[in-house]
Structure formats: structure tokens, C-alpha cells
Design a protein around this motif. Sequence first.
Motif, PDB file in Angstrom:
ATOM      1  N   ILE A   1      20.576  15.571 -75.931  1.00  0.00           N
ATOM      2  CA  ILE A   1      21.578  15.846 -74.902  1.00  0.00           C
ATOM      3  C   ILE A   1      20.993  16.539 -73.671  1.00  0.00           C
ATOM      4  O   ILE A   1      21.753  17.031 -72.840  1.00  0.00           O
ATOM      5  N   TRP A   2      19.678  16.571 -73.556  1.00  0.00           N
ATOM      6  CA  TRP A   2      19.084  17.241 -72.397  1.00  0.00           C
ATOM      7  C   TRP A   2      19.076  16.323 -71.191  1.00  0.00           C
ATOM      8  O   TRP A   2      18.891  15.117 -71.294  1.00  0.00           O
ATOM      9  N   LYS A   3      19.258  16.919 -70.055  1.00  0.00           N
ATOM     10  CA  LYS A   3      19.255  16.197 -68.779  1.00  0.00           C
ATOM     11  C   LYS A   3      17.893  15.540 -68.569  1.00  0.00           C
ATOM     12  O   LYS A   3      16.846  16.111 -68.902  1.00  0.00           O
ATOM     13  N   ASN A   4      17.906  14.341 -68.031  1.00  0.00           N
ATOM     14  CA  ASN A   4      16.657  13.637 -67.742  1.00  0.00           C
ATOM     15  C   ASN A   4      15.907  14.343 -66.617  1.00  0.00           C
ATOM     16  O   ASN A   4      16.508  14.787 -65.629  1.00  0.00           O
ATOM     17  N   ASP A   5      14.612  14.460 -66.777  1.00  0.00           N
ATOM     18  CA  ASP A   5      13.754  15.001 -65.718  1.00  0.00           C
ATOM     19  C   ASP A   5      13.389  13.843 -64.793  1.00  0.00           C
ATOM     20  O   ASP A   5      12.498  13.043 -65.086  1.00  0.00           O
ATOM     21  N   PHE A   6      14.107  13.740 -63.667  1.00  0.00           N
ATOM     22  CA  PHE A   6      13.942  12.593 -62.780  1.00  0.00           C
ATOM     23  C   PHE A   6      12.502  12.440 -62.289  1.00  0.00           C
ATOM     24  O   PHE A   6      11.974  11.325 -62.221  1.00  0.00           O
TER      25      PHE A   6
ATOM     26  N   LYS B   1       9.723  13.236 -63.700  1.00  0.00           N
ATOM     27  CA  LYS B   1       8.874  12.689 -64.766  1.00  0.00           C
ATOM     28  C   LYS B   1       9.168  11.199 -64.968  1.00  0.00           C
ATOM     29  O   LYS B   1       8.251  10.382 -65.115  1.00  0.00           O
ATOM     30  N   SER B   2      10.460  10.844 -64.982  1.00  0.00           N
ATOM     31  CA  SER B   2      10.838   9.442 -65.194  1.00  0.00           C
ATOM     32  C   SER B   2      10.365   8.557 -64.045  1.00  0.00           C
ATOM     33  O   SER B   2       9.940   7.411 -64.254  1.00  0.00           O
ATOM     34  N   LEU B   3      10.436   9.081 -62.836  1.00  0.00           N
ATOM     35  CA  LEU B   3      10.016   8.287 -61.680  1.00  0.00           C
ATOM     36  C   LEU B   3       8.523   7.957 -61.729  1.00  0.00           C
ATOM     37  O   LEU B   3       8.095   6.910 -61.222  1.00  0.00           O
ATOM     38  N   LYS B   4       7.741   8.817 -62.358  1.00  0.00           N
ATOM     39  CA  LYS B   4       6.310   8.527 -62.517  1.00  0.00           C
ATOM     40  C   LYS B   4       6.099   7.333 -63.440  1.00  0.00           C
ATOM     41  O   LYS B   4       5.239   6.484 -63.191  1.00  0.00           O
ATOM     42  N   PHE B   5       6.895   7.250 -64.508  1.00  0.00           N
ATOM     43  CA  PHE B   5       6.815   6.091 -65.400  1.00  0.00           C
ATOM     44  C   PHE B   5       7.194   4.816 -64.643  1.00  0.00           C
ATOM     45  O   PHE B   5       6.526   3.784 -64.749  1.00  0.00           O
ATOM     46  N   ILE B   6       8.304   4.914 -63.904  1.00  0.00           N
ATOM     47  CA  ILE B   6       8.778   3.734 -63.173  1.00  0.00           C
ATOM     48  C   ILE B   6       7.731   3.293 -62.150  1.00  0.00           C
ATOM     49  O   ILE B   6       7.416   2.096 -62.030  1.00  0.00           O
ATOM     50  N   ALA B   7       7.184   4.249 -61.407  1.00  0.00           N
ATOM     51  CA  ALA B   7       6.190   3.918 -60.374  1.00  0.00           C
ATOM     52  C   ALA B   7       4.960   3.255 -60.982  1.00  0.00           C
ATOM     53  O   ALA B   7       4.411   2.290 -60.418  1.00  0.00           O
TER      54      ALA B   7
ATOM     55  N   THR C   1      21.648  10.309 -52.940  1.00  0.00           N
ATOM     56  CA  THR C   1      20.732  10.130 -54.067  1.00  0.00           C
ATOM     57  C   THR C   1      19.619  11.173 -54.026  1.00  0.00           C
ATOM     58  O   THR C   1      19.228  11.735 -55.056  1.00  0.00           O
ATOM     59  N   LEU C   2      19.112  11.462 -52.830  1.00  0.00           N
ATOM     60  CA  LEU C   2      18.072  12.485 -52.695  1.00  0.00           C
ATOM     61  C   LEU C   2      18.624  13.874 -53.039  1.00  0.00           C
ATOM     62  O   LEU C   2      17.904  14.713 -53.603  1.00  0.00           O
ATOM     63  N   GLN C   3      19.896  14.103 -52.713  1.00  0.00           N
ATOM     64  CA  GLN C   3      20.531  15.366 -53.098  1.00  0.00           C
ATOM     65  C   GLN C   3      20.620  15.487 -54.621  1.00  0.00           C
ATOM     66  O   GLN C   3      20.424  16.571 -55.187  1.00  0.00           O
ATOM     67  N   GLN C   4      20.907  14.365 -55.283  1.00  0.00           N
ATOM     68  CA  GLN C   4      20.968  14.364 -56.748  1.00  0.00           C
ATOM     69  C   GLN C   4      19.595  14.663 -57.350  1.00  0.00           C
ATOM     70  O   GLN C   4      19.490  15.348 -58.374  1.00  0.00           O
ATOM     71  N   LEU C   5      18.548  14.184 -56.715  1.00  0.00           N
ATOM     72  CA  LEU C   5      17.189  14.500 -57.160  1.00  0.00           C
ATOM     73  C   LEU C   5      16.920  15.996 -57.022  1.00  0.00           C
ATOM     74  O   LEU C   5      16.352  16.631 -57.932  1.00  0.00           O
ATOM     75  N   ALA C   6      17.332  16.581 -55.904  1.00  0.00           N
ATOM     76  CA  ALA C   6      17.120  18.020 -55.680  1.00  0.00           C
ATOM     77  C   ALA C   6      17.893  18.848 -56.703  1.00  0.00           C
ATOM     78  O   ALA C   6      17.371  19.841 -57.242  1.00  0.00           O
ATOM     79  N   GLU C   7      19.126  18.448 -57.003  1.00  0.00           N
ATOM     80  CA  GLU C   7      19.937  19.167 -57.996  1.00  0.00           C
ATOM     81  C   GLU C   7      19.321  19.057 -59.382  1.00  0.00           C
ATOM     82  O   GLU C   7      19.320  20.015 -60.159  1.00  0.00           O
ATOM     83  N   ASN C   8      18.801  17.884 -59.701  1.00  0.00           N
ATOM     84  CA  ASN C   8      18.150  17.678 -60.996  1.00  0.00           C
ATOM     85  C   ASN C   8      16.914  18.567 -61.123  1.00  0.00           C
ATOM     86  O   ASN C   8      16.708  19.221 -62.151  1.00  0.00           O
ATOM     87  N   LYS C   9      16.127  18.615 -60.069  1.00  0.00           N
ATOM     88  CA  LYS C   9      14.903  19.432 -60.080  1.00  0.00           C
ATOM     89  C   LYS C   9      15.250  20.909 -60.274  1.00  0.00           C
ATOM     90  O   LYS C   9      14.579  21.633 -61.030  1.00  0.00           O
ATOM     91  N   LYS C  10      16.323  21.353 -59.632  1.00  0.00           N
ATOM     92  CA  LYS C  10      16.758  22.744 -59.750  1.00  0.00           C
ATOM     93  C   LYS C  10      17.197  23.065 -61.181  1.00  0.00           C
ATOM     94  O   LYS C  10      16.855  24.123 -61.729  1.00  0.00           O
ATOM     95  N   ALA C  11      17.946  22.146 -61.818  1.00  0.00           N
ATOM     96  CA  ALA C  11      18.408  22.365 -63.189  1.00  0.00           C
ATOM     97  C   ALA C  11      17.240  22.395 -64.171  1.00  0.00           C
ATOM     98  O   ALA C  11      17.209  23.221 -65.092  1.00  0.00           O
ATOM     99  N   ILE C  12      16.271  21.506 -63.981  1.00  0.00           N
ATOM    100  CA  ILE C  12      15.096  21.469 -64.861  1.00  0.00           C
ATOM    101  C   ILE C  12      14.306  22.771 -64.730  1.00  0.00           C
ATOM    102  O   ILE C  12      13.871  23.366 -65.732  1.00  0.00           O
ATOM    103  N   GLU C  13      14.131  23.249 -63.509  1.00  0.00           N
ATOM    104  CA  GLU C  13      13.399  24.496 -63.270  1.00  0.00           C
ATOM    105  C   GLU C  13      14.144  25.684 -63.863  1.00  0.00           C
ATOM    106  O   GLU C  13      13.541  26.589 -64.457  1.00  0.00           O
ATOM    107  N   ASN C  14      15.472  25.690 -63.731  1.00  0.00           N
ATOM    108  CA  ASN C  14      16.281  26.776 -64.300  1.00  0.00           C
ATOM    109  C   ASN C  14      16.093  26.860 -65.807  1.00  0.00           C
ATOM    110  O   ASN C  14      15.954  27.949 -66.373  1.00  0.00           O
ATOM    111  N   ARG C  15      16.090  25.711 -66.448  1.00  0.00           N
ATOM    112  CA  ARG C  15      15.913  25.707 -67.910  1.00  0.00           C
ATOM    113  C   ARG C  15      14.524  26.218 -68.292  1.00  0.00           C
ATOM    114  O   ARG C  15      14.365  26.965 -69.267  1.00  0.00           O
TER     115      ARG C  15
END
Length: 768
Positions: free
Chosen positions: A298-303, A305-311, A379-393
Motif C-alpha cells: 500500500i505504499w505510494k509509488n516513488d515516481f 524511481k519508476s521513471l528511471k525504469f521507463i526511461a 502533472t509536474l505538480q503531482q511529481l513534486a507532491e510525490n517527491k515530497k511525500a517520499i522524502e517525508n516518509r
Amino acid sequence: MQTHILGYPRIGSNRELKKACEQYWTGKTDVNTLLETGRTIKENNWKLQHEAGIDLIPCNDFSYYDQVLDMTLTVGAIPQRYQEIASQKHELDLYFAMARGFQKEGLDITAMEMTKWFDTNYHYIVPEFRKDQEFSLFSDKIIKEFISAKEAGIQAKPVIIGLVTYLLLGKEKEEGFDRLDLANKLLPVYFEILKGLENHGAEYIQFDEPFLALDLSDKAKETYRLIYAEIRKQFPNLKFILATYFEGLQNNLSLASSLPVDVLHIDLVRCPEQLDEVLQTIPETLSLSLGIVDGRNIWKNDFEKSLKFIAKAVHKIGSGRVFIASSCSLLHVPADLDAEKNEEALSGEIKQWMAFAKQKVQEIVILQKLASENPDYNTLQQLAENKKAIENRNTSALIHHPEVKDRVDVTTEEDAKRSSSFQARKKSQQDILQLPLFPTTTIGSFPQTKEVRAWRSKFKKGELSAAQYDALLKEETERTIRWQEEIGIDVLVHGEFERNDMVEYFGEQLAGFAFTQNGWVQSYGSRCVKPPVIYGDVHRPAPMTVYWSEYAQSLTSKWVKGMLTGPVTILQWSFVRDDQPRSLTCKQIALAIRDEVTDLEKAGIRIIQIDEPAIREGLPLRTSEWQNYLKWAVEAFRISASGVEDATQIHTHMCYSEFNDIIQNIADMDADVITIECSRSQMELLNAFADFKYPNEIGPGVYDIHSPRVPSKEEMVELLKKAQAVIPAKQLWVNPDCGLKTRHWEETEKALIAMVAASKEMSEVFAV
């Protein structure tokens, strides 16, 4: 890049399917009401994914009980004992009889066997195969669901259990053949299904073949090649997605990438390291589906990290050949995080780290947009919010407790050893316990009636005071103790009326756990569980079960078992933190359970059961990784159990597991008594213990509690005779397969009275 998921939760956002099935089983509603509930859930799931922007939306991922049972009914692999029902009843009644058994209208038919779905806590119904097995298209569910999706405006992707996986999930019910020998007889039915889908306009078909991520025999590999070559020959225009999950392809990569399919799906959550080799191996004709959003946690995806796989994938094979997906079906996670509105239960800080099925669907679409050439501002705002949540954890003070880490660091091998051998302990225990031959007990829980559940609900809402709730539970506990005394059970249990779930109850009292209000996940059929969330270091602030165990023991001169859930099972049946090794989290839990065990002993509880039904299911799917897991899993159990005196008897319980391959490790757990599920398999599981000459005591289940049917005394005696034929009588206990929480009192009382009578009959035989 296209997006898809491998499957969506089917119980409904408010467990609508559970309630509808149980209403139907009790005769309170008709079949049309049940079918309407199913239709509504499916349409809601399709609509949610469509509105989120998923490209390939699955259908046939819905099931009224189990997807493997669906396939069994579809291909007509219906065991002979159900033929009378098949000829007289609605298709759904036959289906439920196969899952649950049937005991009315003069018929008494046992249910099909049930076991764990790979290394998850989901249970599937095991197909039964015979040498002369015939297959035919019995149910057109797969085709009907595709048509229903189309009528709802969805060009869906049918999900079908692959032919080889379906056969490997089953069991030969007679000797002299291999179930893979049935592949050519089953293939025409698959052709018929695919032809029906093609005729109705299907474009993509998802074949689930998780066995490609396991160790395969040469015969299985050859069967894969032959079957998929034939499927491609017959259907050159359909697009096939070959879905593998729960592990990496490893030595099956060349096989999987050579099969004539259009898209290969890989699980990059469980095995991220496989991507490089897969990209180097797949042919130019094959697209790749990246399973990067976790379908099992149930953990939020680390965007980032995932984008590196996609790239990496896009750089190697181009964006047109890349699909973005969940790692596996989202069946294994709750429906919607938005339903968690109680901040007292789940704090905002922890909630921001999480994503349920609905949110994971959104994550997949966001990743698709982020991986495009020009993601928009939102979409870029969603990336920033995701990064903030991952760092908080990563930096949260909620997670780390130095004193817990220090205690783990100073734990030694001696902490995982009882002070004497089993034979020495057995003598000390018998001197005190004075138990007869074939002693009877139950696994722990007794039926939780609607009244008991109502008390708990009222207490949580503040409608009952703590004193009122306590008094009601004491009354129910005493009634259960008195009833067990009356029918002659030897070792009693208090019934666990104060407990909601065997893992959740302990998690609520341990530090490092968080809880949801609506985080329900299907375990089997209508049985749903609400797994705790292990987010931080685990320890026990105070005793958890001593109060109720002491109270129950004070009511009787007979022995009452203390009832605990073991560390591996608490780990397996929770959503576990992914920022440290699972073995370390398990050891923290083991030390907490050890504290509880020693406190129970100090309180005068001489028999303590530490349930570990999840030991077997936790095995890695690759045998090469087993020993590392078994080493820390067995050690965790022994740490939890080894702080007591010789005269304190430690029990453990395991259910729905094949034990042959790990019997030495089970013996290494060194529990004084192990109870196991055996009734559905007609004592087959005991053979592993007999061949090994298992030295400790064992209670093979004689009452299948996952079915509403009530076995007779004679049926239980026959099972005990089978057990005694391979295990010495002095080692045998008599008990149900599992806890009785989900059963009704009427059937429980009849079954346990018969069980005690069966034990007495066996005792009389051996007393002569």
C-alpha cells in the motif's frame, strides 16, 4: 505508451460482494439480486479505470468466489460428486457447492480443496484432475463479461488464467499420470473461448502465467512452447499479453521471450533487477509491460524511481513498445484510500505515504504522462507532491526507535533455543498436564455472532462503556468455557470474542502499526481481512492477551490455552514497511511476542499456542532462495517461543500448506504440538510428517471449518484411523482444521460434539 492493470479488487468498495453472497447463501435474497450486485461492481470498476485514463481495462477479473474456480467451471472440470447438483441447480449453486460443500436436500458433498495463491494470503480452489479427464465449455462467463463491458462502452481486455498455469495449479486425484498430459485435451476449450471473444471484437487478451516466474520442469517448458504455438496458429490476429508476476523470469526468460505473444509483462516490484536482461533478450516483435506500481503493498509509488525504469526501457526499445502497469492484479490491496477519513485511526502523515487500488490506477496514468515528451503543469505538480511525500516518509521520526534496534542487535542464538530437548520437555509437561490419549482441543476462536460484532461496533462508537463491553465479553467467554467443559474437550480456549482479527488484534497493541477503517482485502470467497500497516519499528508497550487468558483460566480446573499469532504470520498478513529487510521487521515482532509468552507463563498459563499459518506461504517462489528465508523465519518463531520453562507446552498451528519440502524446517521450529489442516485433503498432508518420522506431537484437523457442512462422528473416526496408520497414537491430538470464528454456533456445536465422540472412540480402542 499504453497503460493497463492486471486486475482490480472485486469485493466492492464497501464489501458489497461479501454481503450479497452471504445474504444469498442464507436464503435471504435470490440469485438475481446477487447477479445484480456483481454487475454493479464490475461496471463501477470499469468506469473508474476509464475515467482515470487507463487504456486497456481488464474484464473477467471479477469473481463471485475465486478466479481459479471460475476457470474450473468454465472448462467443465467438475468433479463427479457434484453431477447431481450440476443437473438440478443454477450454475451459481453448483459453483458455490464446489467451493463450500453442500449438505442439504438429502445430499452431503464435500468441498474442493483450498490452498494459498503462490506466496499471498489469498486462497484459491484447487482443480481436481483424473487420468480420463474430459473438458468442455461449461460456462461462458468470460465471453459474457467481455460483452457486458462492451455494452458499457468499454473495449475491455479479457483476463484468462493461462492453460499451463491452470493445470499446474491443480492436483492429480489418482496415480499414473501427469496433469500436464491433459494440455492437448484442454486446448480446444481455450480455442472455443478465444473464438467467442474474437467474434465479439476482442483485441487484447491477457494470459496470466505466473508459473513462468517459478522453477519449471523440462516438460512444463515444452508444454508452454507447444500450447502457445498452437494458440498463435489458430488466432494470428489477436494480441496476447503474457503476464508473469510475483518473481523474476530468471532462467525462464528465454522461454517467455520466445513464446509467440505480443506483450510480455514483468514484475519490477518483486524483481527490479531483471529489467536489463529482459531488455537485452526480447525480440523486436515483442512489446514489454513494466509492472512498476506495486499490486501487493500500500505504499505510494516513488515516481522518480519508476521513471528511471521507463526511461531505460524507452531508450532501448522505443516508447511504442512500452506498456506501464501494476506489478500484478490489484486484488491484493484495498479499494480506495479516500474512504479513510478517520485521522485518529490513520494519521494524515502516514496516510500521505499510501496508495490503494484507486490511487494506484491514477499513479499508472500519471507515470504515463510524466514519461511523455511534454508533461503538463498539473502533472509536474503531482511529481513534486510525490517527491515530497517520499522524502517525508524517509525522514519521519515516527519510524525509528533506537531501543528496538538495540534489542535486536543483542539477540543471540541462545535466545532461539528451549533449555531442554522435546523428550525431556514432554515428560515435564505430561507430569503437570495429565492429558489423555487423543486429547481434544480447538484452534482458538469460536463463532463471533452478530451480537458479539454489534458489541464491538457499539464500543468503538462510544455507545457502550468499557465496563459494559467487558462484562458482555466475560459473559460470552464464560458460556463458551462452560460449554467446552460440558461436551468434554480436554484443552479449552477462551474463544477470542474480544478480537477482531488474528493479526489486527495484535497490531493494534504493538507500536509501529497503523490501521485503516476500510482497508479490506479478499482472503477467500466472502472472507475479507483488513491487514495492519507496519510502518515503523515494532515493540510491545504492554501485555496484550494476559487479561483474557487469566480470566478464562480462573473459570475452570481444565487447562486453557493462551492464544497468540506468530511473528511470521503477523509479518505476512500485514502490509509491511519496505525500507528495511523483512527479516529484521520479523525479528522485532518475534521479540514482542516473546515478551507476551513469558508474561502468560507467569500468569499461570501452561499451554500457549503461537499460530504460524503463514510460514509455508512466505516461502520465496524460487527454491534457491528458500533456505535464507527459512533460516530467519524459523529463528523468529523460536525466539518468540523459547523464553519459557520445559513444563510450558508450546503449540503452533498451520493451515492450507504443503509440508513435504520444508518438513525439516517445521521440525526445527521445535513446537511441542503442531496442529494442521488435513480434512479436505483426507489426511494426505500427514504423509510428509510420517515419512520424516516427525518426533513431536501433531493434531491433524478432522473438521473442515471453511465449509458449512457438519462431518459425522464416523467420518472423523475414519480420518483419525488414517492418521493413526502413519503417526503413533501417543503423538496425536484431535482438533478442527482452523479457528471457528467464521462458523455459526449450531454447526460448530454439532461438529465438536462429534469430534469429542470420535476421540473417545479412538481412545477406547487403544485402551484395550
